[in-house]
Design a protein around this motif. Structure first.
Motif, PDB file in Angstrom:
ATOM      1  N   LEU A 138       0.821  -1.210   0.000  1.00  0.00           N
ATOM      2  CA  LEU A 138       0.000   0.000   0.000  1.00  0.00           C
ATOM      3  C   LEU A 138       0.854   1.259   0.000  1.00  0.00           C
ATOM      4  CD1 LEU A 138      -2.767  -1.043   2.568  1.00  0.00           C
ATOM      5  CD2 LEU A 138      -3.089  -0.645   0.115  1.00  0.00           C
ATOM      6  N   LEU A 139       1.933   1.260   0.807  1.00  0.00           N
ATOM      7  CA  LEU A 139       2.810   2.431   0.865  1.00  0.00           C
ATOM      8  C   LEU A 139       3.452   2.704  -0.495  1.00  0.00           C
ATOM      9  CD1 LEU A 139       4.548   2.004   4.326  1.00  0.00           C
ATOM     10  CD2 LEU A 139       3.279   4.013   3.576  1.00  0.00           C
ATOM     11  N   ASN A 140       3.851   1.653  -1.182  1.00  0.00           N
ATOM     12  CA  ASN A 140       4.466   1.858  -2.495  1.00  0.00           C
ATOM     13  C   ASN A 140       3.458   2.367  -3.510  1.00  0.00           C
ATOM     14  OD1 ASN A 140       7.464   0.926  -2.745  1.00  0.00           O
ATOM     15  ND2 ASN A 140       6.519  -0.506  -1.323  1.00  0.00           N
ATOM     16  N   ALA A 141       2.231   1.859  -3.451  1.00  0.00           N
ATOM     17  CA  ALA A 141       1.197   2.391  -4.342  1.00  0.00           C
ATOM     18  C   ALA A 141       0.855   3.829  -3.966  1.00  0.00           C
ATOM     19  CB  ALA A 141      -0.045   1.505  -4.270  1.00  0.00           C
ATOM     20  N   TYR A 142       0.771   4.089  -2.674  1.00  0.00           N
ATOM     21  CA  TYR A 142       0.417   5.421  -2.164  1.00  0.00           C
ATOM     22  C   TYR A 142       1.434   6.471  -2.594  1.00  0.00           C
ATOM     23  CZ  TYR A 142      -1.155   8.825   1.383  1.00  0.00           C
ATOM     24  OH  TYR A 142      -1.630   9.929   2.046  1.00  0.00           O
ATOM     25  N   THR A 143       2.727   6.100  -2.598  1.00  0.00           N
ATOM     26  CA  THR A 143       3.792   7.064  -2.913  1.00  0.00           C
ATOM     27  C   THR A 143       4.273   6.943  -4.350  1.00  0.00           C
ATOM     28  OG1 THR A 143       5.468   5.501  -2.086  1.00  0.00           O
ATOM     29  CG2 THR A 143       4.591   7.098  -0.520  1.00  0.00           C
ATOM     30  N   SER A 144       3.527   6.259  -5.191  1.00  0.00           N
ATOM     31  CA  SER A 144       3.986   5.979  -6.552  1.00  0.00           C
ATOM     32  C   SER A 144       4.143   7.231  -7.412  1.00  0.00           C
ATOM     33  CB  SER A 144       3.056   4.980  -7.247  1.00  0.00           C
ATOM     34  OG  SER A 144       1.712   5.435  -7.235  1.00  0.00           O
ATOM     35  N   GLY A 145       3.582   8.349  -6.989  1.00  0.00           N
ATOM     36  CA  GLY A 145       3.772   9.586  -7.736  1.00  0.00           C
ATOM     37  C   GLY A 145       4.735  10.553  -7.084  1.00  0.00           C
ATOM     38  N   SER A 146       5.404  10.117  -6.015  1.00  0.00           N
ATOM     39  CA  SER A 146       6.196  11.054  -5.210  1.00  0.00           C
ATOM     40  C   SER A 146       7.540  11.412  -5.822  1.00  0.00           C
ATOM     41  CB  SER A 146       6.429  10.461  -3.812  1.00  0.00           C
ATOM     42  OG  SER A 146       7.126   9.238  -3.896  1.00  0.00           O
ATOM     43  N   LEU A 147       8.016  10.630  -6.801  1.00  0.00           N
ATOM     44  CA  LEU A 147       9.329  10.900  -7.373  1.00  0.00           C
ATOM     45  C   LEU A 147       9.269  11.771  -8.621  1.00  0.00           C
ATOM     46  CD1 LEU A 147      11.260   7.531  -6.969  1.00  0.00           C
ATOM     47  CD2 LEU A 147      11.228   9.517  -5.483  1.00  0.00           C
ATOM     48  N   ASN A 148       8.095  12.339  -8.922  1.00  0.00           N
ATOM     49  CA  ASN A 148       8.002  13.208 -10.098  1.00  0.00           C
ATOM     50  C   ASN A 148       8.973  14.385  -9.986  1.00  0.00           C
ATOM     51  OD1 ASN A 148       6.029  11.564 -11.143  1.00  0.00           O
ATOM     52  ND2 ASN A 148       4.333  12.810 -10.410  1.00  0.00           N
ATOM     53  N   GLY A 149       9.086  14.950  -8.788  1.00  0.00           N
ATOM     54  CA  GLY A 149      10.011  16.060  -8.585  1.00  0.00           C
ATOM     55  C   GLY A 149      11.457  15.632  -8.743  1.00  0.00           C
ATOM     56  N   VAL A 150      11.772  14.403  -8.296  1.00  0.00           N
ATOM     57  CA  VAL A 150      13.135  13.887  -8.455  1.00  0.00           C
ATOM     58  C   VAL A 150      13.466  13.703  -9.926  1.00  0.00           C
ATOM     59  CG1 VAL A 150      14.640  11.912  -8.007  1.00  0.00           C
ATOM     60  CG2 VAL A 150      13.167  12.787  -6.194  1.00  0.00           C
ATOM     61  N   GLY A 173      17.796   1.659   3.815  1.00  0.00           N
ATOM     62  CA  GLY A 173      18.753   0.697   4.324  1.00  0.00           C
ATOM     63  C   GLY A 173      20.166   1.220   4.401  1.00  0.00           C
ATOM     64  N   GLY A 174      20.382   2.493   4.035  1.00  0.00           N
ATOM     65  CA  GLY A 174      21.708   3.070   4.117  1.00  0.00           C
ATOM     66  C   GLY A 174      22.570   2.801   2.902  1.00  0.00           C
ATOM     67  N   GLY A 175      21.986   2.326   1.818  1.00  0.00           N
ATOM     68  CA  GLY A 175      22.696   2.132   0.564  1.00  0.00           C
ATOM     69  C   GLY A 175      22.102   3.016  -0.517  1.00  0.00           C
ATOM     70  N   SER A 176      22.595   2.839  -1.728  1.00  0.00           N
ATOM     71  CA  SER A 176      22.112   3.644  -2.848  1.00  0.00           C
ATOM     72  C   SER A 176      21.419   2.756  -3.875  1.00  0.00           C
ATOM     73  CB  SER A 176      23.282   4.377  -3.519  1.00  0.00           C
ATOM     74  OG  SER A 176      23.872   5.305  -2.643  1.00  0.00           O
ATOM     75  N   ILE A 177      20.453   3.331  -4.575  1.00  0.00           N
ATOM     76  CA  ILE A 177      19.770   2.644  -5.672  1.00  0.00           C
ATOM     77  C   ILE A 177      19.593   3.629  -6.819  1.00  0.00           C
ATOM     78  CG2 ILE A 177      18.537   0.937  -4.280  1.00  0.00           C
ATOM     79  CD1 ILE A 177      16.093   2.751  -4.329  1.00  0.00           C
ATOM     80  N   SER A 178      19.312   3.094  -7.975  1.00  0.00           N
ATOM     81  CA  SER A 178      19.067   3.940  -9.138  1.00  0.00           C
ATOM     82  C   SER A 178      17.697   4.603  -9.034  1.00  0.00           C
ATOM     83  CB  SER A 178      19.134   3.089 -10.412  1.00  0.00           C
ATOM     84  OG  SER A 178      18.090   2.123 -10.401  1.00  0.00           O
ATOM     85  N   VAL A 179      17.502   5.626  -9.853  1.00  0.00           N
ATOM     86  CA  VAL A 179      16.199   6.292  -9.888  1.00  0.00           C
ATOM     87  C   VAL A 179      15.121   5.314 -10.370  1.00  0.00           C
ATOM     88  CG1 VAL A 179      14.866   8.168 -10.936  1.00  0.00           C
ATOM     89  CG2 VAL A 179      17.237   8.564 -10.236  1.00  0.00           C
ATOM     90  N   ALA A 180      15.475   4.437 -11.306  1.00  0.00           N
ATOM     91  CA  ALA A 180      14.505   3.453 -11.807  1.00  0.00           C
ATOM     92  C   ALA A 180      14.040   2.522 -10.697  1.00  0.00           C
ATOM     93  CB  ALA A 180      15.117   2.649 -12.951  1.00  0.00           C
ATOM     94  N   GLU A 181      14.977   2.052  -9.851  1.00  0.00           N
ATOM     95  CA  GLU A 181      14.594   1.190  -8.737  1.00  0.00           C
ATOM     96  C   GLU A 181      13.789   1.972  -7.705  1.00  0.00           C
ATOM     97  OE1 GLU A 181      14.184  -2.079  -6.164  1.00  0.00           O
ATOM     98  OE2 GLU A 181      14.554  -1.875  -8.312  1.00  0.00           O
ATOM     99  N   GLY A 182      14.131   3.242  -7.512  1.00  0.00           N
ATOM    100  CA  GLY A 182      13.346   4.084  -6.611  1.00  0.00           C
ATOM    101  C   GLY A 182      11.921   4.260  -7.096  1.00  0.00           C
ATOM    102  N   ARG A 183      11.756   4.346  -8.395  1.00  0.00           N
ATOM    103  CA  ARG A 183      10.415   4.446  -8.972  1.00  0.00           C
ATOM    104  C   ARG A 183       9.633   3.150  -8.761  1.00  0.00           C
ATOM    105  NH1 ARG A 183       6.586   7.878 -10.336  1.00  0.00           N
ATOM    106  NH2 ARG A 183       7.843   9.164 -11.710  1.00  0.00           N
ATOM    107  N   ARG A 184      10.312   1.990  -8.863  1.00  0.00           N
ATOM    108  CA  ARG A 184       9.637   0.698  -8.684  1.00  0.00           C
ATOM    109  C   ARG A 184       9.180   0.489  -7.251  1.00  0.00           C
ATOM    110  NH1 ARG A 184      10.246  -4.817  -7.462  1.00  0.00           N
ATOM    111  NH2 ARG A 184      12.121  -4.387  -6.259  1.00  0.00           N
ATOM    112  N   ALA A 185       9.996   0.928  -6.275  1.00  0.00           N
ATOM    113  CA  ALA A 185       9.665   0.739  -4.860  1.00  0.00           C
ATOM    114  C   ALA A 185       9.958   2.026  -4.096  1.00  0.00           C
ATOM    115  CB  ALA A 185      10.454  -0.424  -4.281  1.00  0.00           C
ATOM    116  N   PRO A 186       9.140   3.073  -4.284  1.00  0.00           N
ATOM    117  CA  PRO A 186       9.435   4.377  -3.680  1.00  0.00           C
ATOM    118  C   PRO A 186       9.419   4.374  -2.163  1.00  0.00           C
ATOM    119  CG  PRO A 186       7.241   4.362  -4.672  1.00  0.00           C
ATOM    120  CD  PRO A 186       7.918   3.110  -5.109  1.00  0.00           C
ATOM    121  N   ALA A 187       8.657   3.474  -1.535  1.00  0.00           N
ATOM    122  CA  ALA A 187       8.590   3.479  -0.068  1.00  0.00           C
ATOM    123  C   ALA A 187       9.938   3.172   0.569  1.00  0.00           C
ATOM    124  CB  ALA A 187       7.535   2.480   0.420  1.00  0.00           C
ATOM    125  N   THR A 188      10.847   2.532  -0.175  1.00  0.00           N
ATOM    126  CA  THR A 188      12.174   2.248   0.377  1.00  0.00           C
ATOM    127  C   THR A 188      12.987   3.520   0.582  1.00  0.00           C
ATOM    128  OG1 THR A 188      13.092   1.898  -1.843  1.00  0.00           O
ATOM    129  CG2 THR A 188      12.257  -0.042  -0.672  1.00  0.00           C
TER     130      THR A 188
END
Length: 687
Positions: free
Chosen positions: A211-223, A245-260
């Motif tokens: 639910l959190l990932n669906a809820y925030t699925s539009g939050s990276l538009n500004g990024v 988790g204290g690591g880095s991910i790509s913008v594409a992975e952030g888009r797939r799971a924004p709640a992380t």
């Protein structure tokens, strides 16, 4: 031509940026923009480029790494401004999420139901069933799933759909079929699967994560708008986003799971604190980050940040692999106010960047912690941010005096009350964290972070019995430094649910699948094979307990290795809960197995200087501050030291203030501070 690393942390009040060429480090701050994330980032980057003697357009083509810690997701969850989400679940389990509202959480002195992300009318059950062993008992009807999704869109006007079925962690076939069917028939709607994102055993936590990932699925538009602008200005690669988790991910992975990305900024701060602790030879520390909105704390034990796999995220209990960070609303922008019982309180409301504290002269009229620090003399209004921003001391006094009038007191006592309440909240939160983890704070070192941290952390140490406080040169922008320092980190987990010891090949097969998956993830992020490493963790518990402990398991999965794993779990359980908590002969259950992939990338380093000094630091001025003495507030004249003039080997005896370009550090009485080779101020609490 040398290459550069840039790290950015978008905070609630300021956007911080760090620029490093491997030998030197430059830093800058600019006000955050709540309306457009990129405005504050670009402004801060232009300022840091100017301080490095160049322009942003000339700098960006030479940047090998651009790390970003962002509050984009955090703000959406905190403000409850995400998308309207529908849930498709197993028929008969539609009340799984709403029933959690029987819980009560403290808010403004009252116990109230927690906020929900979804109404009961937005949940639809469909016929399907898989048992705990992954066996299909009732097949899924794809037509029914699509029909349910259509009803949610047409009748409830949902903007995103989460799919979470019973026992999908054991067999995700039905969730995959449901997501494929909805996407094929309704391609314009965002659809997420709980099992695909995070296949943990517990239905509730897995569902709320979906639910959190669906809820925030539009939050990276500004990024993504920021990424486009950076590319236009010459950035050759894509930014890396710091995840919880204290690591880095790509913008594409952030888009797939924004709640992380929900704890992106604080997690970046912990990465920076780890770099400071390792440079100082410290293995056990607690990172204390006091910024504009909150006080965040995270414990580092045996040179690793403690982590958790589930917990409370801004009022929502969910599964989320993250650095174990706890927060209290005691930041520089936290507002002082009077509750319904007539008591002075601080937070949780924050003045943010706009209107900001009263002393910012941006329209704020309520007293904040920053206003209190100005009134008490700890912050010099003419030297704030190195003089780039002048503060209105009269406005700070007026705001505190106005609140004092309501309490039948004066502004000076109100300012001291705000100071004391903020400090007590931080001390209480830290005590609770150490107690819950069975750790002795006297064996730890505080690493001070954030623009306000240097004014409080020595006092906190004295209250807790901590003997040492490290204040790095980059203390106020350490989260930004962490964003330029974090390795790529990807995780894959699998619910197992078996008793140990078991047939070793079963675990080895699961581990091999997880290892292949994280290697594929790292490859997709552009990490070369030679720069990758994969480790494993097991979530263990005594059979039928509710909570697990995460134990590293990098020695294989044979019978001997499993026995060693059981021993390590039992020892950690005894250390944390006591010998009397152990039940001899109780079976140990492996709940989940997790593969953790790390990818080494270009990173910023702490600057080191060969200059040295043997004499005590020379004061540049005297300043009158106010300190509490029982019920009274009394003046105290102290030396002021310029942080720019400090060199390795310098000693400062408290009481004294150290004024930096973007922070002020309070060295209380009975404290001696030395400056090390990284220009970290190393404070020793004297008896």
């Amino acid at each position: 031509m040398s290459s550069f690393c840039i790290g950015v942390d978008v905070g609630g009040t300021f956007t911080d940026v760090v620029l490093s060429d491997g030998a030197q480090v430059w830093r800058a701050k600019a006000p955050s923009s709540t309306a457009a994330l990129g405005e504050g980032v670009i402004a801060a980057c232009r300022l840091v480029a100017q301080r490095a003697g160049t322009s942003l357009e000339a700098l960006l083509p030479r940047v090998a790494r651009f790390g970003l810690g962002t509050t984009a997701v955090t703000n959406v969850i905190a403000a409850r401004t995400g998308r309207r989400v529908g849930l498709v679940t197993t028929r008969g389990f539609e009340d799984l999420v709403p029933i959690a509202r029987v819980r009560r959480v403290p808010r403004d002195g009252w116990l109230v139901p927690p906020d929900g992300l979804i109404d009961r009318d937005w949940i639809v059950g469909v016929i399907e069933r898989i048992d705990r062993d992954g066996k299909i008992l009732q097949a899924l009807d794809r037509t029914e799933v699509v029909s349910a999704a259509r009803r949610l869109i047409e009748e409830q006007r949902v903007e995103a759909i989460a799919v979470s079925f019973l026992w999908s962690c054991a067999n995700a076939t039905h969730e995959q079929q449901a997501v494929e069917a909805i996407r094929a028939e309704l391609p314009d709607i965002a659809v997420v699967s709980g099992a695909a994102l995070h296949p943990v055993v517990r239905e509730y936590e897995r569902t709320t994560f979906a639910l959190l990932n669906a809820y925030t699925s539009g939050s990276l538009n500004g990024v993504e708008s920021l990424v486009d602008e950076l590319k236009h200005l010459g950035l050759p690669g894509l930014p890396l986003l710091v995840h919880s988790g204290g690591g880095s991910i790509s913008v594409a992975e952030g888009r797939r799971a924004p709640a992380t990305l929900a704890e992106s900024g604080p997690a970046a701060g912990v990465v920076g604190a780890l770099a400071v602790s390792r440079a100082a030879g410290v293995t056990d520390a607690v990172a204390c980050d006091m910024g504009g909105t909150s006080f965040d704390m995270s414990i580092i034990h045996n040179s690793e940040a403690l982590r958790r796999t589930r917990g409370d995220l801004m009022g929502i209990w969910t599964a989320l692999p993250m650095v174990d960070i706890e927060s209290v609303t005691a930041g520089g922008g936290s507002i002082g106010w009077i509750d319904s019982m007539g008591f002075l309180r601080v937070g949780p409301a924050s003045a943010g960047a706009r209107p900001g504290p009263a002393c910012y002269s941006r329209g704020g009229t309520q007293p904040t912690v920053t206003d209190a620090l100005v009134v008490l003399g700890y912050i010099d209004p003419g030297r704030f941010l190195g003089g780039d921003m002048r503060l209105d001391a009269d406005a700070a006094h007026a705001a505190c005096a106005k609140l004092g009038k309501q309490l039948g007191s004066d502004g000076l006592k109100v300012a001291w009350g705000i100071w004391e309440i903020a400090k007590v909240e931080m001390v209480r939160a830290l005590r609770a964290q150490f107690a819950q983890k069975g750790l002795d704070p006297r064996q730890f070192t505080i690493i001070s972070m954030g623009g306000c941290g240097g004014l409080f952390n020595a006092l906190i140490a004295q209250e807790l019995g901590v003997r040492r406080v490290l204040v790095p040169e980059l203390t106020s922008v350490l989260s930004a430094f962490g964003a330029a320092n974090a390795d790529v980190r990807r995780e894959r987990s699998r619910g197992v649910g078996i008793l140990l010891p078991c047939a070793g090949d079963r675990l080895s097969n699961i581990a091999a699948e997880l290892e292949r998956a994280v290697n594929d993830d790292l490859a997709a992020d552009g990490i070369a094979q030679a720069a990758r490493s994969v480790g494993f963790e097991a979530d263990l518990r005594f059979m039928r307990q509710q909570f697990e402990l995460a134990i590293a398991c990098d020695e294989g999965f044979g019978i001997d290795a499993q026995q060693a794993l059981i021993g390590a779990f039992t020892e950690e359980y005894r250390r944390r809960y006591g010998q009397g908590a152990l039940v001899l002969g109780a079976p140990v259950e492996l709940v989940s197995l997790r593969a953790i992939g790390r990818g080494r990338t270009v990173r910023a380093d702490l600057a080191r200087t060969t200059a040295s000094a043997s004499a005590s630091a020379t004061p540049i001025a005297r300043r009158r501050i106010w300190v509490g003495n029982g019920a009274a507030v009394e003046p105290l004249d102290v030396d002021v030291i310029s942080a720019v003039a400090l060199q390795p080997g310098h000693v400062v005896e408290g009481p004294a203030l150290v004024d930096g370009s973007d922070t002020t550090i309070w060295i209380p009485p009975r404290v001696r501070a030395r400056v090390d080779e990284h220009c970290t101020i190393d404070m020793e609490m004297l008896s």
